[in-house]
Write an enzyme that holds these catalytic residues in place. Structure first.
Site, PDB file in Angstrom:
ATOM      1  N   HIS A 161       0.824  -1.211   0.000  1.00 29.74           N
ATOM      2  CA  HIS A 161       0.000   0.000   0.000  1.00 29.74           C
ATOM      3  C   HIS A 161       0.856   1.258   0.000  1.00 29.74           C
ATOM      4  O   HIS A 161       1.987   1.265   0.493  1.00 29.74           O
ATOM      5  CB  HIS A 161      -0.999   0.012   1.162  1.00 29.74           C
ATOM      6  CG  HIS A 161      -0.399  -0.018   2.530  1.00 29.74           C
ATOM      7  ND1 HIS A 161      -0.009   1.127   3.199  1.00 29.74           N
ATOM      8  CD2 HIS A 161      -0.132  -1.048   3.385  1.00 29.74           C
ATOM      9  CE1 HIS A 161       0.450   0.809   4.392  1.00 29.74           C
ATOM     10  NE2 HIS A 161       0.404  -0.503   4.533  1.00 29.74           N
ATOM     11  N   ASP A 207       0.017   4.432   1.316  1.00 33.15           N
ATOM     12  CA  ASP A 207      -0.101   5.391   2.410  1.00 33.15           C
ATOM     13  C   ASP A 207       0.701   4.958   3.625  1.00 33.15           C
ATOM     14  O   ASP A 207       1.115   3.804   3.756  1.00 33.15           O
ATOM     15  CB  ASP A 207      -1.562   5.597   2.791  1.00 33.15           C
ATOM     16  CG  ASP A 207      -2.257   4.308   3.219  1.00 33.15           C
ATOM     17  OD1 ASP A 207      -1.977   3.252   2.617  1.00 33.15           O
ATOM     18  OD2 ASP A 207      -3.077   4.351   4.153  1.00 33.15           O
ATOM     19  N   GLU A 209      -4.873   2.142   3.193  1.00 33.48           N
ATOM     20  CA  GLU A 209      -4.796   0.914   3.989  1.00 33.48           C
ATOM     21  C   GLU A 209      -4.785   1.209   5.472  1.00 33.48           C
ATOM     22  O   GLU A 209      -5.385   0.480   6.273  1.00 33.48           O
ATOM     23  CB  GLU A 209      -3.535   0.132   3.602  1.00 33.48           C
ATOM     24  CG  GLU A 209      -3.457  -1.274   4.198  1.00 33.48           C
ATOM     25  CD  GLU A 209      -2.814  -1.325   5.580  1.00 33.48           C
ATOM     26  OE1 GLU A 209      -2.895  -2.388   6.227  1.00 33.48           O
ATOM     27  OE2 GLU A 209      -2.233  -0.313   6.025  1.00 33.48           O
ATOM     28  N   GLU A 210      -4.116   2.291   5.874  1.00 37.00           N
ATOM     29  CA  GLU A 210      -3.934   2.579   7.293  1.00 37.00           C
ATOM     30  C   GLU A 210      -5.192   3.126   7.960  1.00 37.00           C
ATOM     31  O   GLU A 210      -5.227   3.264   9.179  1.00 37.00           O
ATOM     32  CB  GLU A 210      -2.778   3.571   7.487  1.00 37.00           C
ATOM     33  CG  GLU A 210      -1.417   3.060   7.028  1.00 37.00           C
ATOM     34  CD  GLU A 210      -0.857   1.963   7.910  1.00 37.00           C
ATOM     35  OE1 GLU A 210      -1.543   1.553   8.867  1.00 37.00           O
ATOM     36  OE2 GLU A 210       0.264   1.509   7.634  1.00 37.00           O
ATOM     37  N   ASP A 245       3.758  -6.650   3.369  1.00 33.83           N
ATOM     38  CA  ASP A 245       3.312  -5.711   4.403  1.00 33.83           C
ATOM     39  C   ASP A 245       3.455  -6.320   5.794  1.00 33.83           C
ATOM     40  O   ASP A 245       2.678  -6.023   6.699  1.00 33.83           O
ATOM     41  CB  ASP A 245       1.862  -5.286   4.145  1.00 33.83           C
ATOM     42  CG  ASP A 245       1.462  -4.069   4.959  1.00 33.83           C
ATOM     43  OD1 ASP A 245       2.359  -3.400   5.497  1.00 33.83           O
ATOM     44  OD2 ASP A 245       0.249  -3.799   5.069  1.00 33.83           O
TER      45      ASP A 245
END
Length: 488
Positions: A76, A78, A146-147, A170
């Protein structure tokens, strides 16, 4: 930061430095998405940018690998944006200031590093930019948000993908292969405030010096939550003296364990010494409970230049009691995997905003039934105490799968390269793997891994340079040997 050279992973660090120049806080991924779009177009690679700013880049198979199924590699864009109290960094416009420590670790200056998950982008770009790696057709996915909500993965059109193996980069512990993760949901509880005039001296109480960290990965470390410590302190004070809250503010990310919380209260002149003495006693209690953290409690008398009101006594008591009652931290442990946190809550943010106070929580569980049991508990507490609740950003769990060919091959290659038996486990954190498991065909195998990244979601976040090098060697070897399971 000098460019890291003379490593196989030199390109990884080159691209990590490039993307660190582009702000990419969650919800602000347009510029990094455009960078990836241009990167692909400059190299004549097939690329798709969707309305959520997700990017899919496809690279054709190298000679001899044309008949294999494509492999998906995913991460991802972000990052969690946390900075030190004295930092002036603006995450919406400023590049990260990278720094090399002891020639072993890569940090950012007084901010999070964005290794989670910038390292996946850097690995992806290094592979896409190389012409000497053997591999089947590759489909790189770089997602957004994602976060926070995982909206990027949720909105991605997976019909654009052909791959039967998904490699998620990740995870933050080298030599650990993850085959399952928790699902989760974000939840808010808020209360409409009632005010009255301030008539007593006002004091700012600050709890800080805590380690903080990732509320999923570090859930089992039992780190102190500054918001919950403030609840205990205020509850202890209100049992002995008359106090009114003016504001409480702590934490700034749902999924980060808050390391600072500030409360402003009013208390009569005759009680101020009792308050100060009580804070000292509470500090001793907290320091005894959390010996590994550099906890401090500061109390200072302050004056307001502008007109300010305090919460009424009824609202003050309601806020403190609600804050004490809210569950936090580990709720249940897994019965299937020894030592794995099954479900947890992180009270990540308290915010006094206008005529409301808001409590923002990140709930996780690898069992959906347990997740909803926790949701019900918070909704009941909120309803009884007069708070309104809101739920959003739900994402699914990724059920643990021990019968995995890509896991077996990964273990084989890692052991061959480094003569170490890797660990295979599940993770108490939300990975996009759960979303992809639901959206992709059932026969797609998924595995998550990555190099060592320490203290993610904190200002001490740092990457182990040698681990990045080893993991790059492993990833290349895995792609070159993927035929072993695709031909079976």
């Amino acid at each position: 930061m000098e460019l890291i050279k003379n490593l196989k992973s030199e390109k990884v660090f080159y691209f990590f430095k490039q993307i660190s120049m582009i702000p990419r806080n969650s919800g602000n991924e347009k510029n990094i998405s455009n960078y990836l779009l241009k990167f692909a177009k400059d190299r004549n690679l097939d690329v798709i940018q969707d309305s959520s700013f997700n990017i899919i880049i496809k690279k054709e198979a190298t000679k001899g690998y044309e008949d294999l199924q494509p492999v998906i590699i995913q991460g991802h864009m972000d990052m969690v944006c946390v900075k030190s109290n004295d930092s002036n960094h603006d995450f919406t416009s400023d590049p990260l200031e990278l720094k090399l420590v002891d020639n072993k670790y890569l940090y950012a200056n007084n901010t999070t590093l964005g290794g989670d998950n910038g390292i996946a982008i850097a690995y992806g770009l290094a592979i896409l930019d190389s012409d000497d790696i053997k591999h089947p057709k590759l489909e790189f996915i770089f997602t957004t948000e994602e976060e926070t909500t995982m909206n990027g993965a949720q909105n991605l059109d997976t019909n654009l993908l052909e791959g039967k193996i998904l490699l998620n980069i990740d995870s933050e512990e080298e030599g650990v292969f993850t085959l399952g993760c928790a699902g989760g949901i974000l939840m808010d509880s808020e209360l409409l405030l009632e005010f009255e005039e301030i008539k007593n001296p006002t004091y700012k109480i600050e709890i800080g010096g805590l380690l903080g960290g990732h509320s999923g990965i570090q859930a089992d470390r039992k780190r102190a939550n500054a918001n919950k410590l403030m609840a205990r302190l205020l509850f202890a004070l209100k049992k002995e003296v008359d106090i009114n809250i003016i504001s409480i503010d702590g934490g700034d990310k749902y999924n980060s364990i808050p390391n600072v919380c500030c409360s402003i209260i009013s208390v009569s002149e005759c009680d101020k010494n009792i308050v100060k003495e009580k804070c000292l006693k509470i500090k001793e209690i907290f320091m005894n409970e959390y010996k590994s953290e550099n906890l401090f409690i500061n109390i200072d008398e302050i004056a307001f230049e502008n007109e300010k009101n305090q919460f009424t006594k009824e609202i003050t008591n309601k806020v403190i009691d609600f804050l004490v009652l809210l569950p936090d931290g580990i709720q249940t442990m897994s019965e299937d995997i020894d030592g794995l946190v099954e479900s947890s809550i992180n009270l990540g943010i308290i915010k006094t905003e206008g005529n409301k106070i808001k409590f923002k929580m990140d709930l996780r569980s690898s069992l959906r039934s347990k997740l909803y049991e926790i949701i019900n508990k918070i909704e009941i507490i909120s309803e009884i105490m007069g708070f309104e609740t809101n739920k959003y950003g739900e994402y699914p769990e990724w059920p643990y799968n021990s019968n995995s060919k890509i896991k077996d091959l990964s273990v084989e290659i890692y052991k061959k390269l480094f003569n170490i038996n890797p660990i295979v486990n599940a993770l108490h954190a939300g990975l996009e793997c759960g979303v992809f498991k639901e959206k992709l065909p059932s026969d797609v195998e998924i595995i998550s891994f990555g190099p060592n990244i320490f203290d993610v979601h904190t200002i001490n976040e740092h990457i182990d340079i040698e681990s990045v090098e080893r993991f790059y060697m492993f990833l290349i070897e895995l792609l070159e040997n993927i035929f072993k399971i695709q031909n079976n």
